[in-house]
Write an enzyme that holds these catalytic residues in place. Structure first.
Site, short mmCIF file in Angstrom:
data_model
loop_
_atom_site.label_atom_id
_atom_site.label_comp_id
_atom_site.label_asym_id
_atom_site.label_seq_id
_atom_site.Cartn_x
_atom_site.Cartn_y
_atom_site.Cartn_z
N TYR A 76 7.56 2.26 -7.86
CA TYR A 76 6.88 1.12 -8.05
C TYR A 76 6.42 0.82 -9.38
O TYR A 76 6.70 -0.27 -9.74
CB TYR A 76 5.87 1.18 -7.03
CG TYR A 76 6.07 1.41 -5.50
CD1 TYR A 76 7.29 0.79 -4.98
CD2 TYR A 76 5.14 2.01 -4.82
CE1 TYR A 76 7.46 1.09 -3.66
CE2 TYR A 76 5.38 2.38 -3.48
CZ TYR A 76 6.84 1.58 -2.83
OH TYR A 76 6.89 2.00 -1.58
N GLU A 125 0.92 -1.27 -0.08
CA GLU A 125 -0.02 0.02 0.01
C GLU A 125 0.85 1.04 -0.14
O GLU A 125 1.91 1.36 0.78
CB GLU A 125 -0.81 0.01 1.21
CG GLU A 125 -2.06 -0.94 1.27
CD GLU A 125 -1.61 -2.40 1.89
OE1 GLU A 125 -0.72 -2.36 2.52
OE2 GLU A 125 -2.58 -3.21 1.78
#
Length: 169
Positions: A135, A123
């Site tokens: 990411y 998360e």
């Protein structure tokens, strides 16, 4: 758009070579340095007690990144059936945008692959575009949103996942 250091995104400072970093498992003696990084990285940092409890979990794994004997980052994750779930990753402010976070993430991804896991999940705050950029570069994609996930300000979290069949370590 600018990074936290005021540099335009995409203009990263020169990255540390992998040979400049030592990655090893977190040891109890590392917690003071890990907490120093934790407290300077997050608006609501984990407590030392929470770290100790997290590291004691049977499924918990971790790495610190060291440069010249100094801890400059860490990652903590759980190995679950079929997936590796990243719980916390942070890099010392003086070493950000130099490849430390990428090295830590790549180590976790490599471990997931070695264990035959199918996914890596995490998360990230909706507002943390710098982390999201990293990411995305590693192949993570947004899978959903956890509304009001962060207790300090009620900010949403993006749930991101990496299909290991598409990972680029």
């Amino acid at each position: 758009m600018a990074s936290a250091e005021g540099k335009p995104l995409g203009q990263e400072s020169s990255a540390l070579r992998p040979a400049d970093l030592e990655l090893r498992r977190i040891e109890p003696a590392d917690l003071d340095e890990v907490m120093r990084i934790e407290k300077s990285s997050f608006p609501t940092p984990w407590s030392t007690r929470f770290f100790v409890e997290e590291l004691r979990a049977p499924c918990a794994q971790s790495f610190v990144a060291c440069r010249n004997g100094r801890i400059v980052g860490y990652i903590l994750y759980w190995v679950l059936p079929g997936a590796l779930d990243i719980h916390n990753v942070a890099v010392d402010r003086d070493y950000r945008r130099q490849g430390v976070g990428r090295s830590l993430l790549n180590a976790a991804i490599a471990e997931a692959k070695e264990r035959g896991l199918q996914r890596v999940t995490l998360e990230v705050r909706r507002s943390n575009q710098i982390a999201q950029s990293l990411y995305y570069k590693l192949g993570f994609v947004v899978q959903g949103v956890r509304a009001g996930y962060y207790s300090d300000n009620g900010e949403d979290a993006f749930v991101m996942a990496l299909d290991l069949g598409q990972a680029t370590v």
